[in-house]
Motif scaffolding. Structure first.
Motif, short mmCIF file in Angstrom:
data_model
loop_
_atom_site.label_atom_id
_atom_site.label_comp_id
_atom_site.label_asym_id
_atom_site.label_seq_id
_atom_site.Cartn_x
_atom_site.Cartn_y
_atom_site.Cartn_z
N THR A 48 0.83 -1.22 0.00
CA THR A 48 0.00 0.00 0.00
C THR A 48 0.86 1.26 0.00
O THR A 48 0.33 2.37 -0.15
CB THR A 48 -0.92 0.02 1.23
N GLN A 50 3.03 3.75 -1.79
CA GLN A 50 3.21 4.12 -3.20
C GLN A 50 4.67 4.18 -3.62
O GLN A 50 4.99 4.01 -4.79
CB GLN A 50 2.53 5.46 -3.46
N SER A 51 5.57 4.42 -2.68
CA SER A 51 6.99 4.44 -3.03
C SER A 51 7.55 3.04 -3.22
O SER A 51 8.60 2.85 -3.84
CB SER A 51 7.80 5.17 -1.95
N TYR A 53 5.30 0.23 -4.20
CA TYR A 53 4.56 -0.42 -5.29
C TYR A 53 3.47 0.51 -5.79
O TYR A 53 2.53 0.84 -5.08
CB TYR A 53 3.97 -1.74 -4.83
N SER A 54 3.65 0.96 -7.03
CA SER A 54 2.65 1.79 -7.69
C SER A 54 2.43 1.23 -9.09
O SER A 54 3.19 1.55 -10.02
CB SER A 54 3.12 3.25 -7.75
N GLU A 56 0.60 1.77 -11.58
CA GLU A 56 0.43 2.69 -12.70
C GLU A 56 1.76 3.26 -13.19
O GLU A 56 1.80 3.96 -14.20
CB GLU A 56 -0.49 3.85 -12.31
N ASN A 57 2.85 2.95 -12.49
CA ASN A 57 4.17 3.46 -12.86
C ASN A 57 5.11 2.38 -13.37
O ASN A 57 6.29 2.66 -13.60
CB ASN A 57 4.82 4.15 -11.65
N GLY A 80 7.86 3.83 -7.20
CA GLY A 80 6.94 2.72 -7.01
C GLY A 80 7.20 1.51 -7.88
O GLY A 80 6.32 0.65 -8.00
#
Length: 513
Positions: A48, A50-51, A53-54, A56-57, A80
């Protein structure tokens, strides 16, 4: 009226049959595809964050084909990106397969600061290659968030993995003398054409430096490195803006497309921001740095219809393989016969082809990775669409359609040899498909027009983008037809000229085929 209706129905059926025939005979095969990418996360992973696991990146820019697995590179373009090298089964992966981090999670650095650059870690890998000894050469750029704040996390390096054991058998660190302030190593060629059979440590490696444009050469047997540069390796501001299906984006990438014809001994390359393809011979690259006052003997191969990021060479006939972005296609040009072909077109599956590879273990197979990079870049990604794909074409059985003939139409600083002092052996730590020709030509005759400007300066924060996102871009400069361009007047194929060797003042004739 009835007769007219019957005729209309008959014509509609004919059109449907034609469309079905096109779909059935398309040579383009989807191996697997992802809407969003996920990993085989260990328990209690901070997914959860974002740095860490993101999704969309995360997009794929490189691939390597093994005997039973496909290896993919997901560089740290944005924050991410959890891991930069992973693999999936070669057969039976299905859609949206979970990426298995390679070789294990100890190499991943997302969200971590508790490591040293001397550790066996992978920061950001754009592309990888497998040699004839079944070893994976992973080129680690060492740059985090290259399209955001461009953090130089670690110096670039190559880790060589034995795929039989997944252990590191060699590490190559590049000396600071061949690096520049914002160097970004993105692609590599392993030249085994003169190596002894069964030994893969007496090879030459050619590497693209995309942001500080140059080709870095590594002599594996002598363990020395040098770099050569030429204006053709720099981005052309006329082609800073690319367009894919109406989406426009500005990216000032220098040399990134890089491939090698083993039989001819010729390396082909291209920046992203250009419409040209260039070549240089193996002998020139291997002969070491030249005098600062001399130019590399680079040749202009020809011009394309739009920008492209990847290049390949067909193992069947030596044709140059490429993917023009705006045409969403895979095309080829045979430099010997001049024959130009469209291998596949697909507005959905071929939107941004970032890497091509022709694995030696599958003679005649062309694998490619495509993504909707422009959507990632513009932050308008649709999570419900397939945004990453691995595709395949059988070059021995495809029936490409012909296009118009390809009409083929000098270089900056060079340095001394530097030892890498880096040979180490240590264990690892734990749709629309068509086979018709694309509208318009992929290639055109060279224009006799110069660069009437200087290259855009690179931003100190993000060296990729030359303009602010809201700035207007004049994509084409007005030039006089009578004016002549330096790059357009590079010697054509077959030209003989003199060049200087590393002994300043010594000359010899060099033939570039």
């Amino acid at each position: 009226m009835a007769s007219q209706l019957e005729t209309l129905v008959y014509l509609l059926l004919m059109v449907l049959n034609l469309v079905n025939g096109i779909l059935d005979t398309s040579p383009l095969e989807t191996i697997t595809q992802w809407k969003l990418i996920s990993y085989n996360f260990p328990p209690k992973s901070p997914t959860t964050d974002q740095s860490f696991y993101s999704p969309e990146n995360i997009l794929i820019t490189g691939l390597a084909i093994g005997y039973d697995r496909i290896y993919v590179a997901t560089p740290q373009l944005f924050s991410g990106v959890t891991a930069t090298v992973s693999s999936i089964p070669k057969v039976g992966a299905g859609d949206n397969p979970v990426l298995e981090v390679f070789p294990d999670w100890s190499y991943a650095v997302a969200g971590r600061k508790d490591f040293n650059c001397s550790d066996l870690k992978l920061i950001s890998v754009y592309r990888m290659r497998i040699d004839s000894c079944n070893r994976l050469w992973a080129l680690d750029a060492g740059i985090s968030r290259s399209l955001e704040d461009y953090e130089v996390t670690c110096p670039p390096k190559i880790l060589v993995f034995d795929l039989a054991t997944n252990r590191v058998v060699r590490r190559i660190d590049f000396p600071r003398q061949v690096l520049r302030g914002e160097s970004l190593f993105t692609n590599l060629i392993i030249d085994e054409t003169t190596s002894k059979a069964g030994t893969c440590d007496d090879v030459f490696v050619y590497i693209s430096d995309t942001v500080e444009p140059a080709i870095v050469v590594y002599d594996s047997q002598q363990d020395v490195t040098w770099r050569v540069s030429h204006p053709s390796m720099y981005p052309d501001p006329d082609f800073a803006q690319s367009e894919i299906l109406g989406d426009r984006f500005v990216l000032m990438d220098g040399v990134v497309g890089l491939t090698f014809d083993e039989k001819a001994g010729i390396a082909y390359y291209q920046p992203l921001a250009t419409d040209r393809v260039f070549s240089i011979t193996r002998e020139v690259l291997r002969s070491g740095p030249i005098a600062l006052t001399q130019l590399l003997p680079v040749k202009l191969v020809g011009k394309k219809s739009s920008q492209g990021i990847t290049l390949g060479v067909s193992p069947i006939d030596g044709s140059l393989l490429f993917s023009p972005l705006s045409e969403t296609a895979i095309a080829s040009w045979n430099p010997t016969t001049g024959r130009q072909q469209t291998l596949a077109t697909d507005q959905q599956r071929l939107q941004f082809v970032a890497d091509l590879t022709t694995p030696r273990i599958e003679n005649g197979a062309l694998y490619m990775v495509s993504s909707k990079f422009h959507r990632f870049f513009l932050k308008n990604l649709n999570r419900n669409e397939y945004n990453n794909r691995i595709l395949r074409i059988d070059l021995t059985g495809s029936t490409p359609s012909s296009l118009s003939p390809f009409i083929p139409t000098k270089p900056s600083t060079n340095y001394a040899f530097y030892s890498t002092n880096s040979i180490e052996k240590r264990p690892s730590v734990s749709s629309f498909v068509s086979n018709t020709a694309v509208t318009g030509n992929f290639f055109s005759s060279p224009n006799l027009s110069p660069f009437g400007y200087e290259l855009f300066p690179k931003s100190s924060r993000n060296p990729f983008t030359a303009l602010n996102p809201d700035e207007a871009l004049q994509t084409k400069l007005t030039r006089q037809p009578s004016e002549s361009s330096f790059l357009d007047n590079l010697p054509p194929v077959g030209y003989t000229y003199k060049r200087f060797t590393r002994s300043i003042g010594a000359e010899k004739n060099a033939m570039i085929n």
